[in-house]
Design a protein around this motif. Sequence first.
Motif, short mmCIF file in Angstrom:
data_model
loop_
_atom_site.label_atom_id
_atom_site.label_comp_id
_atom_site.label_asym_id
_atom_site.label_seq_id
_atom_site.Cartn_x
_atom_site.Cartn_y
_atom_site.Cartn_z
N PRO A 18 48.15 45.60 44.02
CA PRO A 18 48.57 45.16 42.68
C PRO A 18 47.50 45.52 41.65
O PRO A 18 46.32 45.62 41.98
N ILE A 19 47.94 45.68 40.41
CA ILE A 19 46.98 45.93 39.34
C ILE A 19 46.24 44.62 39.05
O ILE A 19 46.78 43.53 39.33
N GLY A 30 45.12 41.26 37.78
CA GLY A 30 45.81 40.22 37.02
C GLY A 30 47.30 40.11 37.31
O GLY A 30 47.95 39.16 36.87
N GLN A 31 47.85 41.05 38.06
CA GLN A 31 49.29 41.05 38.32
C GLN A 31 49.72 39.83 39.13
O GLN A 31 50.70 39.17 38.78
N ILE A 32 49.00 39.53 40.19
CA ILE A 32 49.36 38.37 41.02
C ILE A 32 49.20 37.09 40.23
O ILE A 32 50.05 36.20 40.29
N THR A 33 48.13 36.98 39.46
CA THR A 33 47.91 35.80 38.63
C THR A 33 49.07 35.61 37.66
O THR A 33 49.56 34.49 37.48
N SER A 34 49.50 36.70 37.04
CA SER A 34 50.63 36.62 36.09
C SER A 34 51.92 36.21 36.80
O SER A 34 52.71 35.43 36.26
N ILE A 35 52.13 36.73 38.00
CA ILE A 35 53.32 36.36 38.77
C ILE A 35 53.27 34.87 39.11
O ILE A 35 54.27 34.16 38.95
N LEU A 36 52.13 34.39 39.56
CA LEU A 36 52.00 32.97 39.90
C LEU A 36 52.21 32.08 38.68
O LEU A 36 52.85 31.02 38.77
N LEU A 37 51.69 32.50 37.54
CA LEU A 37 51.90 31.75 36.30
C LEU A 37 53.39 31.71 35.95
O LEU A 37 53.93 30.65 35.62
N ALA A 38 54.05 32.86 36.05
CA ALA A 38 55.49 32.92 35.75
C ALA A 38 56.27 32.04 36.71
O ALA A 38 57.23 31.36 36.31
N LEU A 39 55.89 32.03 37.97
CA LEU A 39 56.57 31.17 38.95
C LEU A 39 56.40 29.70 38.61
O LEU A 39 57.34 28.91 38.74
#
Length: 118
Positions: free
Chosen positions: A34-35, A37-46
């Motif tokens: 992943p790029i 911050g991508q996982i962090t952004s996904i977790l935030l969106a979840l």
Amino acid sequence: MNYQTACKFLIDQTLYNEENPDALLIRLQRGQSPIPGQITSILLALKVVFEAVKDTAVVDKKLAYALYLLSIKTQQLFAAGRKAGVQWSPLLLQDLLRIATATESIFSGEWQNLHSDL
């Protein structure tokens, strides 16, 4: 991030198209991590989605499919990449498990932690 933005972001992370070459599923399918911050952004969106739907009985079908792909398909792609010799980040599997746990939380209506007892 609001609910609509979070939903669109999560769905976009699962789309296989030229317009979104950095979608998580595309990157994993290519054997790319992943790029940043991508996982962090996904977790935030979840978490945003969880808060918005925790007391509802219905989840949008497109969103539900994206959640399925993010929780199941990502782990399948991780395993396939590992089998093919991809050297994933040491924390990627834990990140994918966090995504799956957050997805479970959305469907259960109760926030789960990765290491909580079942």
